[in-house]
Design an enzyme around this catalytic site. Structure first.
Site, PDB file in Angstrom:
ATOM      1  N   GLU A  24      41.329  26.930  19.151  1.00  0.00           N
ATOM      2  CA  GLU A  24      41.510  27.543  17.826  1.00  0.00           C
ATOM      3  C   GLU A  24      42.999  27.790  17.554  1.00  0.00           C
ATOM      4  O   GLU A  24      43.504  27.488  16.471  1.00  0.00           O
ATOM      5  CB  GLU A  24      40.720  28.850  17.769  1.00  0.00           C
ATOM      6  CG  GLU A  24      40.553  29.406  16.383  1.00  0.00           C
ATOM      7  CD  GLU A  24      39.752  30.696  16.358  1.00  0.00           C
ATOM      8  OE1 GLU A  24      39.312  31.157  17.446  1.00  0.00           O
ATOM      9  OE2 GLU A  24      39.569  31.248  15.272  1.00  0.00           O
TER      10      GLU A  24
HETATM   11  N1  LIG Z   1      41.175  40.838   1.238  1.00  0.00           N
HETATM   12  C1  LIG Z   1      40.575  39.720   1.526  1.00  0.00           C
HETATM   13  N2  LIG Z   1      40.064  39.609   2.732  1.00  0.00           N
HETATM   14  C2  LIG Z   1      39.436  38.468   3.028  1.00  0.00           C
HETATM   15  C3  LIG Z   1      39.328  37.390   2.116  1.00  0.00           C
HETATM   16  N3  LIG Z   1      38.658  36.390   2.716  1.00  0.00           N
HETATM   17  C4  LIG Z   1      38.357  36.851   3.943  1.00  0.00           C
HETATM   18  N4  LIG Z   1      38.806  38.101   4.130  1.00  0.00           N
HETATM   19  C5  LIG Z   1      38.695  38.963   5.307  1.00  0.00           C
HETATM   20  O1  LIG Z   1      39.760  38.629   6.180  1.00  0.00           O
HETATM   21  C6  LIG Z   1      39.327  38.629   7.540  1.00  0.00           C
HETATM   22  C7  LIG Z   1      39.592  37.314   8.128  1.00  0.00           C
HETATM   23  O2  LIG Z   1      38.926  36.332   7.401  1.00  0.00           O
HETATM   24  P1  LIG Z   1      38.822  34.880   8.003  1.00  0.00           P
HETATM   25  O3  LIG Z   1      40.152  34.407   8.401  1.00  0.00           O
HETATM   26  O4  LIG Z   1      38.012  34.073   7.087  1.00  0.00           O
HETATM   27  O5  LIG Z   1      38.002  35.232   9.348  1.00  0.00           O
HETATM   28  P2  LIG Z   1      36.870  34.401  10.064  1.00  0.00           P
HETATM   29  O6  LIG Z   1      37.337  33.002  10.165  1.00  0.00           O
HETATM   30  O7  LIG Z   1      35.578  34.623   9.398  1.00  0.00           O
HETATM   31  O8  LIG Z   1      36.842  35.116  11.483  1.00  0.00           O
HETATM   32  P3  LIG Z   1      37.192  34.523  12.942  1.00  0.00           P
HETATM   33  O9  LIG Z   1      35.949  33.861  13.432  1.00  0.00           O
HETATM   34  O10 LIG Z   1      37.573  35.704  13.744  1.00  0.00           O
HETATM   35  O11 LIG Z   1      38.327  33.576  12.757  1.00  0.00           O
HETATM   36  C8  LIG Z   1      37.868  39.023   7.486  1.00  0.00           C
HETATM   37  O12 LIG Z   1      37.824  40.413   7.700  1.00  0.00           O
HETATM   38  C9  LIG Z   1      37.421  38.707   6.078  1.00  0.00           C
HETATM   39  O13 LIG Z   1      36.406  39.566   5.645  1.00  0.00           O
HETATM   40  C10 LIG Z   1      39.911  37.557   0.838  1.00  0.00           C
HETATM   41  O14 LIG Z   1      39.882  36.679  -0.001  1.00  0.00           O
HETATM   42  N5  LIG Z   1      40.524  38.752   0.596  1.00  0.00           N
HETATM   43 CA   LIG Z   2      39.016  32.002  11.364  1.00  0.00          CA
END
Ligand SMILES: Nc1nc2c(ncn2[C@@H]2O[C@H](COP(=O)(O)OP(=O)(O)OP(=O)(O)O)[C@@H](O)[C@H]2O)c(=O)[nH]1
Ligand SMILES: [Ca+2]
Length: 491
Positions: free
Chosen positions: A168
């Protein structure tokens, strides 16, 4: 008698016509020989099954340039409705169903005749890693359901799997540097900082790191003729959602009925469930014994206290390596620049703190003021923002600064080496592109043979040579040319 113009003889006219035809023919051949074929594209689809949600990415690249560089681009993005696939452990079939709409969209975006040759990958990250730790049979059922759903689509399904934290981190780094064209040009690379919901990754190349101290933290690549020895680490449970759980668990260890939380705005109150808070392997072993079912979560909005609470989830006590970040994990000396994406970007962008030329002390000061704002006022100022996100920005911003400075040792000076980014040249920063480039062997180990001149260069050179040859040819036929100069007089 009028002297006959030698240029107007039938022979010269014929020669001129032949010459013009020759030039046109030469230029046409040059143009046709090097002209790019009409653009045909190939496609690849990657599903990023993250802990908080799943997203589908479609990439395209010119069909005849598989091995060329910097050409793969993201053409479509679809955010799957609902939570990440790991949240469907108790109803796995729904995990598969949740992907349907985005997959239908993909069918529209990839031309029908390319469907069968378009590879489709699903990579799951920390949410599924955690579920697999809790129950491998539950995670197997989710994968089964997801596979069943994906195989119904006409693409070339290449399997679903859990990425290791190392993969990752490394593929995030490949994506950033590929899109920046730093790999192809052999330039200094950019480190990658990825903050997810359940894990966080740091990956960079450091001159003082050879990989021998901790082989599990190193990945070596040979790309476009250059060798890279990459340091990478993924901290499971240190994504922002799990870090929030750990911080709150720390604050509620005694199981009180009321938890005063410095990371939430003053005036914020909510009733929360202890069993929900502790329902994760990141905190389950700390669940207080005699806690009531619920607790009242009350915000007090104090940045410094929040930072102190967050620091308590990092362990700085032991390090068996030359230097560590936290939790006894090796980290070589930081070497910039860095790109910080996913939640790093969402949060810092919302807080208007993406400008890293602002002094770190001033960033902290701004966040301190933001955290102290009353919750009612925050809601008034940001109508339409999802309340869950809105309530957590004070925590998330404080967590990001604490992770970067206390965790990874960024200083006031090196903080300005970080750029908060979402996209690079239209493609999202994240592991998915690097993952696909790797699985489709799209980045060659050796530098590809590039023509010494671009197409336009060939055409111009051939044209100039043709014109020069023609002029010389005509000049040699001109009856007056050699005789114009002074002839030696024979007396
Ligand atoms: N404020 C905000 N938070 C977001 C948004 N999209 C995702 N998040 C939050 O940001 C964090 C990281 O999101 P992602 O990078 O999509 O995480 P992920 O890929 O689901 O998680 P991993 O499996 O740990 O990588 C999470 O807590 C989401 O709820 C957005 O558009 N705005
Ligand atoms: Ca992610």
């Amino acid at each position: 008698m009028k002297e006959k113009n030698p240029w107007h003889t039938p022979v010269t006219i014929i020669i001129t016509v032949i010459g013009v035809i020759a030039i046109v023919a030469l230029v046409t051949v040059a143009v046709l020989q090097n002209r790019p074929l009409p653009q045909k594209y190939k496609y690849g689809i990657v599903l990023d099954a993250g802990s908080s949600h799943t997203a589908l990415y479609i990439y395209e690249w010119p069909a005849e340039k598989d091995n060329n560089t910097g050409r793969v681009e993201q053409t479509h993005f679809c955010k799957v409705k609902g939570p990440g696939i790991s949240s469907y452990a108790s109803a796995p079939v729904k995990a598969g169903e949740s992907l349907r709409l985005c997959m239908e969209e993909a069918k529209q975006w990839v031309p029908g005749k390319r469907h069968h040759q378009t590879p489709l990958y699903l990579g799951a990250t920390a949410g599924m890693r955690l579920l697999n730790m809790e129950s491998s049979s539950a995670s197997a059922k989710v994968f089964q359901a997801v596979e069943g759903a994906l195989q119904k689509f006409p693409f070339s399904y290449q399997g679903a799997r859990i990425l290791s934290g190392q993969d990752e981190g490394a593929f995030g780094w490949v994506t950033v540097n590929y899109l920046d064209e730093r790999l192809k040009q052999g330039l200094e690379t950019r480190g990658a900082l990825d903050l997810g919901g359940a894990s966080t990754q740091i990956s960079f190349v450091s001159d003082n790191y050879d990989g021998s101290e901790s082989p599990s933290n190193s990945v070596t690549f040979r790309l476009y003729g250059n060798d890279y020895n990459l340091y990478t680490h993924s901290f499971l449970c240190y994504g922002k959602d799990q870090a929030l759980r750990m911080t709150q668990a720390h604050q509620s260890q005694a199981g009180p009925a009321t938890v005063l939380d410095p990371c939430f705005h003053p005036g914020y109150t909510a009733t929360k469930n202890y069993s929900v808070l502790y329902d994760s392997p990141c905190v389950s072993d700390r669940k207080p014994k005699d806690a009531p079912d619920t607790f009242t979560h009350i915000g007090i909005g104090d940045f410094l206290q929040c930072q102190a609470a967050i620091k308590s989830v990092f362990n700085f006590t032991s390090c068996k390596y030359s230097r560590c970040s936290f939790n006894g994990v090796l980290q070589p000396l930081l070497q910039g620049p860095y790109g910080a994406f996913s939640a790093y970007y969402f949060v810092m962008n919302f807080l208007n703190l993406t400008d890293t030329s602002v002094l770190l002390e001033d960033v902290k000061e701004k966040l301190k003021r933001y955290c102290a704002i009353n919750w009612d006022q925050i809601m008034q100022q940001h109508p339409g923002v999802k309340l869950k996100y809105l309530a957590e920005y004070c925590f998330s911003g404080t967590y990001i600064l604490t992770l970067l400075t206390e965790g990874y040792n960024f200083t006031s000076e090196s903080y300005s080496d970080i750029k908060f980014i979402k996209k690079i040249k239209g493609s999202d920063a994240g592991w998915t592109l690097g993952y696909m480039l790797n699985l489709t062997n799209m980045i060659p180990a050796e530098a590809p043979d590039t023509p010494p001149l671009p197409h336009a260069g060939y055409v111009s050179i051939v044209s100039v040579i043709a014109v020069l040859l023609f002029i010389l040819f005509i000049a040699s036929l001109h009856p007056l040319w050699p005789r114009c100069s002074k002839q030696p007089q024979i007396v």
